[in-house]
Write a protein that holds these residues in place. Structure first.
Motif: not given
Ligand code: DC
Length: 240
Positions: A21-26, A32-35
């Motif tokens: 979660g955190t890695a994908s969000r960051l 500049n992609f949608l998480y």
């Protein structure tokens, strides 16, 4: 038009508490992609069941509730949403980003996630999102079910004890009183449920990059992926 000719898709799977979660969000923020937190969608399904007094085993009723609902997922925006959340989830016009994080929803999510028709309707929604924008999509079946043709597939993992230690630390900061041994058992049980369920059990595909974060901090994980994505995007641009 095949999907690979247009939007860039990063698919990330992995066991609980691997830092997905955190890695994908960051990562999404950095490039500049949608998480897309697909676990949040299973949690939303559980919330719908709770709010409508539907048992977590009532597959058709839950599917009907999902079908009738409006579900919007976006990166947090504005001061109000900068409250530590990783994603903003709007369910039927209401911000449920925190309501889906309760233990009751977490437990319900893992139950409704075993229902074939619930999985089917949510997978369809996830595929649709990835048809409209560049995504970092994270979950348990993204690399082989939701986005089997993703440009980059990652299986993000870490040793059981390390994942349990990370989860234990999160619990401590939230004031949840559990011993490390209890958390190890809990994480192990979640692993078993995710990896041994009948439909779409979690596994690393042969074409996934197995990224072991046991010895890495989250910034290092994000930097490794972002570097790779940068090279891939340049390559893709050359060939399109
Ligand atoms: O990642 P999470 O804890 O928010 O996920 C909630 C539940 O949903 C968890 O039991 C695993 C399940 N899940 C799933 O089966 N498939 C996904 N793509 C994402 C989550």
């Amino acid at each position: 038009m095949s999907k690979s000719s247009y939007f860039f898709q990063i698919a990330i799977d992995g066991p609980v508490a691997a830092g997905k979660g955190t890695a994908s969000r960051l990562l999404a923020e950095k490039i500049n992609f949608l998480y897309v937190d697909t676990g949040a969608m299973y949690r939303a399904a559980a919330l719908l069941a709770i709010e409508n007094h539907v048992d977590f085993s009532q597959e058709d009723k839950i599917v009907d509730l999902i079908a009738k609902s409006d579900l919007e997922m976006r990166n947090p925006e504005g001061n109000k949403e900068m409250d530590g959340r990783l994603t903003t989830l709007i369910l039927n016009g209401k911000d449920v980003s925190w309501a889906i994080r309760t233990t009751q929803c977490s437990d319900g999510a893992s139950k409704v996630a075993t229902l074939a028709k619930v999985r089917q309707i949510l997978v369809e929604k996830q595929k649709k999102i990835a048809e409209t924008t560049n995504v970092v999509m994270e979950g348990r079946d993204i690399t082989f079910k939701v986005l089997p043709e993703a440009d980059l597939k990652i299986f993000l993992t870490a040793d059981l004890t390390i994942r349990a230690q990370r989860r234990h630390l999160q619990y401590l900061t939230k004031g949840v009183d559990k011993t490390l041994e209890e958390v190890i058992a809990e994480v192990q049980e979640r692993d078993e449920r995710d990896m041994n369920r009948q439909i779409d059990p979690l596994h690393a595909t042969a074409d996934s990059w197995i990224l072991d974060s046991s010895q890495l901090n989250i910034e290092e994980v994000v930097a490794l992926i972002a570097d790779k994505v940068e090279v891939m995007i340049k390559e893709k641009a050359k060939h399109s």
